[in-house]
Design a protein around this motif. Structure first.
Motif, PDB file in Angstrom:
ATOM      1  N   MET A  93      31.045  12.715  11.847  1.00  0.00           N
ATOM      2  CA  MET A  93      30.315  11.832  10.949  1.00  0.00           C
ATOM      3  C   MET A  93      31.274  11.158   9.978  1.00  0.00           C
ATOM      4  N   PHE A 115      26.310  17.081   2.992  1.00  0.00           N
ATOM      5  CA  PHE A 115      26.974  16.718   4.252  1.00  0.00           C
ATOM      6  C   PHE A 115      28.056  17.733   4.602  1.00  0.00           C
ATOM      7  N   VAL A 147      27.200   7.528   8.101  1.00  0.00           N
ATOM      8  CA  VAL A 147      26.195   7.859   7.091  1.00  0.00           C
ATOM      9  C   VAL A 147      26.489   7.056   5.831  1.00  0.00           C
ATOM     10  N   ALA A 175      22.856   6.654   9.772  1.00  0.00           N
ATOM     11  CA  ALA A 175      21.912   7.358   8.907  1.00  0.00           C
ATOM     12  C   ALA A 175      22.112   6.846   7.490  1.00  0.00           C
ATOM     13  N   ILE A 313      20.246  13.125  10.675  1.00  0.00           N
ATOM     14  CA  ILE A 313      21.646  12.791  10.938  1.00  0.00           C
ATOM     15  C   ILE A 313      22.046  13.254  12.335  1.00  0.00           C
TER      16      ILE A 313
END
Length: 342
Positions: A93, A115, A147, A175, A313
């Motif tokens: 991510m 996260f 993200v 996301a 996510i």
């Protein structure tokens, strides 16, 4: 309003809206409210706004954009990408938090902590940056989901936008949290209308933070399955100008408007009737997840909201039981399902 001549016109024609565009005003420093609004937007709230807007447009029309003004505008953008680690665990991510508009530091920090917790627990790779030059084909290929952590303001150049859009449409994941769809004015239509799927109207203001009932809209969705039919939490609740459901979004959760006062700071009625608060979208082959929950730091440790965020996510990353193909959600996933016990 980086041109001195334009600033002079604004001061003469509409001085009541000058403060956000002033270098010495409350919002003059970076990040600045001026990056997420326009004089027209500010004037629209005034009873004489239409006439003043027409006068302002007429006065600004003769002014040409100078090279100096162009350079001043471009100075906000990034041109040199950050150095990435040689190895990033997959799935991975990219957390992006470049904020040139409204910034609420506690929200951003709490989200980042969330996260990091989920990446550590799931074995996901994670790289955080506020450098928008990372939005290039070479670097984006190293990630499975991007993200946007409460991003506000104009962050990407035209080339960076094109690279990001191409990556999404070819199968990338996106996301976005809360403020990433909370600006009153947007200057990239594809981002807000297609990738997000709804434009921000206003948030609660009387009072600002309120307890409300969140209702699961599709209990069979892998993202929210087993969370429970509903829960109550305190947040800053967004309303949108249009319903993302009518634009093809897969709605995951809605707000029960009978459980809070959907009134803005200026007394506007913010009721939507059907009031989506979290949803997914297929953008060609790409996956998009958005949750409007996330202003209060406490929201990132609220159990139901935390599950919604993590699974949203994960779905955008390609994990779950559905994927996107040619703008439609299809059964099956190349990455498999998330083990909730891991």
């Amino acid at each position: 309003m980086v041109d001195p001549a334009a600033q002079d016109v604004l001061e003469q024609v509409a001085p009541e809206v000058l403060e956000p565009f002033s270098e010495t005003g409350r919002y003059g420093r970076h990040p600045t409210f001026a990056r997420i609004t326009t004089p027209e937007k500010l004037l629209s709230a005034l009873p004489y706004g239409a006439a003043r807007t027409a006068a302002l447009d007429a006065a600004l029309a003769p002014i040409r954009v100078t090279p100096a003004a162009s350079r001043a505008r471009c100075a906000r953008y990034d041109s040199e990408p950050p150095e990435l680690p040689d190895t990033i665990e997959r799935p991975s991510m990219l957390v992006f938090d470049k904020i040139t508009g409204f910034r609420d530091a506690p929200s951003v920090d709490a989200a980042q902590a969330a996260f990091e917790r989920m990446a550590q627990a799931r074995g996901w790779g994670l790289f955080r940056t506020d450098n928008a030059a990372i939005f290039n084909p070479r670097d984006l290929r190293r990630f499975d989901v991007v993200v946007w952590n409460n991003v506000s303001g104009d962050a990407l150049t035209i080339d960076q936008r094109a690279a990001f859009r191409s990556w999404i449409e070819q199968g990338g994941g996106f996301a976005a949290i809360h403020g990433s769809a909370g600006d009153p004015v947007y200057f990239w239509d594809w981002y807000i209308d297609t990738l997000i799927g709804a434009r921000f109207l206003e948030h609660t203001g009387q009072p600002h933070f309120q307890a409300a009932r969140v209702v699961i809209d599709d209990p069979e969705s892998w993202i929210v399955r087993g969370i429970g039919p509903d829960w109550t939490m305190t947040e800053e609740w967004y309303s949108f100008k249009s319903n993302p459901r009518t634009a093809g979004a897969h709605v995951l959760a809605t707000l029960d408007e009978t459980t809070y006062d959907p009134i803005s700071r200026r007394g506007e009625d913010l009721r939507m009737g059907d009031h989506p608060i979290a949803w997914t979208r297929c953008v060609k082959n790409g996956r998009s997840f958005y949750t409007a929950i996330g202003h209060r730091p406490e929201s990132y440790v609220e159990p139901h909201s935390a599950i919604l965020l993590e699974r949203g996510i994960a779905w955008a990353m390609g994990i779950g039981d559905t994927h996107c193909r040619a703008g439609r959600e299809k059964q099956g996933s190349a990455r498999g399902k998330l083990d909730p016990q891991r």
